[in-house]
Design an enzyme around this catalytic site. Structure first.
Site, mmCIF file in Angstrom:
data_model
loop_
_atom_site.group_PDB
_atom_site.id
_atom_site.type_symbol
_atom_site.label_atom_id
_atom_site.label_comp_id
_atom_site.label_asym_id
_atom_site.label_seq_id
_atom_site.Cartn_x
_atom_site.Cartn_y
_atom_site.Cartn_z
ATOM 1 N N TYR A 101 41.790 23.279 -26.188
ATOM 2 C CA TYR A 101 40.773 22.901 -27.172
ATOM 3 C C TYR A 101 40.685 21.382 -27.210
ATOM 4 O O TYR A 101 41.713 20.685 -27.197
ATOM 5 C CB TYR A 101 41.144 23.411 -28.574
ATOM 6 C CG TYR A 101 40.238 22.848 -29.670
ATOM 7 C CD1 TYR A 101 39.082 23.526 -30.039
ATOM 8 C CD2 TYR A 101 40.514 21.622 -30.281
ATOM 9 C CE1 TYR A 101 38.245 23.001 -31.012
ATOM 10 C CE2 TYR A 101 39.676 21.097 -31.245
ATOM 11 C CZ TYR A 101 38.542 21.789 -31.607
ATOM 12 O OH TYR A 101 37.696 21.260 -32.553
ATOM 13 N N GLU A 189 32.595 19.279 -29.535
ATOM 14 C CA GLU A 189 33.718 20.208 -29.413
ATOM 15 C C GLU A 189 33.608 21.025 -28.136
ATOM 16 O O GLU A 189 32.517 21.479 -27.765
ATOM 17 C CB GLU A 189 33.730 21.142 -30.626
ATOM 18 C CG GLU A 189 34.878 22.138 -30.653
ATOM 19 C CD GLU A 189 34.820 23.012 -31.896
ATOM 20 O OE1 GLU A 189 35.511 22.697 -32.868
ATOM 21 O OE2 GLU A 189 34.065 24.019 -31.889
#
Length: 375
Positions: A101, A189
């Protein structure tokens, strides 16, 4: 402002962040050509501005053109969290070896950007932050100084095990930061940032949000705006120069000043009510703003009562009163209305409303208690 995954990936590609080829279709049969151009194993993903697509059946795999068409037809027939699916993105299915991530956003408390990195990619970052916060690495970037390269390396090498992966991740962070600064993003993101063979990292998903207040600088970004993100009330409010956000409660709010509007919503909750909206008419003394505000609020079927809370500074209470009286002549308002006026020309404003049969409060607590009880 939010954009779809496929739009975010187009931005990533423009900034050199590695992504897969993709196709976007609006009709099921178009998936056949997309499948034939992308390979023999693809993923079809609903394009809606909410999470939970997978759980809602909005992500499917296909190993043939017929399967791709059928999957696209099924997904295009879905409604996910009240949003109908009007587009699907089709991309090659990846053989994922490991998921990471990476997200870049604002840390307002420190007045800096913050990069969050985790080896536990592919899961909801908010859930991870609660359940396993130690698995999230945090790295601050001072916008006045830019990225500290040696400090960034020290952070990323805790997550990326080989020099080759570390080099790719560092390059992507630098490009994410450039995108964030140049386009005034509030969030960039990648989840998952996936290892798809022994040495290649790809952004298999992408999420980009923008600061609405900076859109005037970026017509290319504003052109990506999706109507589904905004209710008709929010669109109309923007055209009327009102700061408005739809909510799910039963008490419509008209307030002047963002801080007072937030405090008003807090006090409504304190007294057991729920606000139906945030609405700041601003510092102008234009009665037309009150008329437009009431027009927007009264068409919300959930609203059971209206609270008008004005602390007059630049805004004059008599102008607000005139706006209310103007609205009563032009709109059929059957909802109970509680009004609190204090500040500039408050006596004049109260008299105008009292003469028209309205009861006007001075104390905010009394006004809120009243509106909650009638709602």
């Amino acid at each position: 402002m939010k954009i779809h995954e496929y739009q975010a990936k187009e931005l990533f590609a423009a900034y050199g962040i590695p992504v897969q080829d993709q196709a976007v279709v609006t009709e099921a049969e178009q998936a056949r050509e997309a499948f034939n151009s992308l390979g023999d194993f693809v993923v079809i993903k609903a394009q809606v501005l909410v999470g939970g697509r997978g759980k809602a059946g909005g992500v499917k795999l296909a190993r043939s053109a017929d399967e791709a068409v059928e999957a696209a037809r099924t997904i295009l027939g879905l409604t996910i969290k009240e949003l109908p699916v009007e587009k699907v993105m089709i991309a090659p299915a990846a053989d994922i070896k490991k998921e990471y991530y990476m997200g870049l956003t604002l840390d307002r408390a420190h007045k800096q950007y913050i990069l969050m990195v985790s080896k536990a990619g592919g899961v909801d970052i908010e859930e991870l932050a609660v359940q396993r916060p130690e698995e999230i690495l945090r790295f601050h970037i001072n916008p006045l100084d830019g990225i500290d390269a040696s400090a960034l390396k020290a952070c990323l090498e805790q997550a990326f095990e080989t020099p080759q992966l570390l080099e790719q991740a560092t390059d992507v962070v630098e490009k994410m930061y450039r995108l964030t600064v140049e386009k005034d993003c509030s969030l960039v993101e990648i989840n998952p940032y996936a290892l798809v063979d022994d040495s290649t990292l790809l952004a298999l998903d992408a999420k980009v949000n923008f600061d609405d207040n900076a859109l005037y600088k970026h017509p290319d970004v504003e052109a990506m705006k999706n109507p589904e993100e905004y209710s008709q009330d929010e669109i109309d409010a923007k055209e009327a120069n009102l700061s408005f956000v739809s909510m799910d409660g039963e008490i419509g709010c008209i307030v002047n000043g963002a801080g007072l509007a937030m405090a008003t919503m807090d006090i409504i909750k304190l007294y057991g009510g729920t606000p139906a909206n945030f609405l700041d008419v601003g510092g102008s003394s234009n009665p037309e703003k009150v008329l437009n505000a009431l027009r927007i609020i009264t068409r919300n079927p959930r609203v059971k009562a209206i609270l008008i809370n004005i602390f007059g500074g630049i805004t004059r209470c008599d102008d607000i009163a005139n706006g209310i009286l103007m609205a009563m002549k032009q709109i059929d308002i059957s909802l109970p209305m509680v009004i609190r006026l204090i500040g500039t020309n408050e006596e004049e404003g109260r008299k105008l409303l009292a003469d028209a049969g309205f009861e006007v409060a001075e104390q905010l607590s009394a006004a809120v208690e009243k509106v909650v009880s009638v709602a």
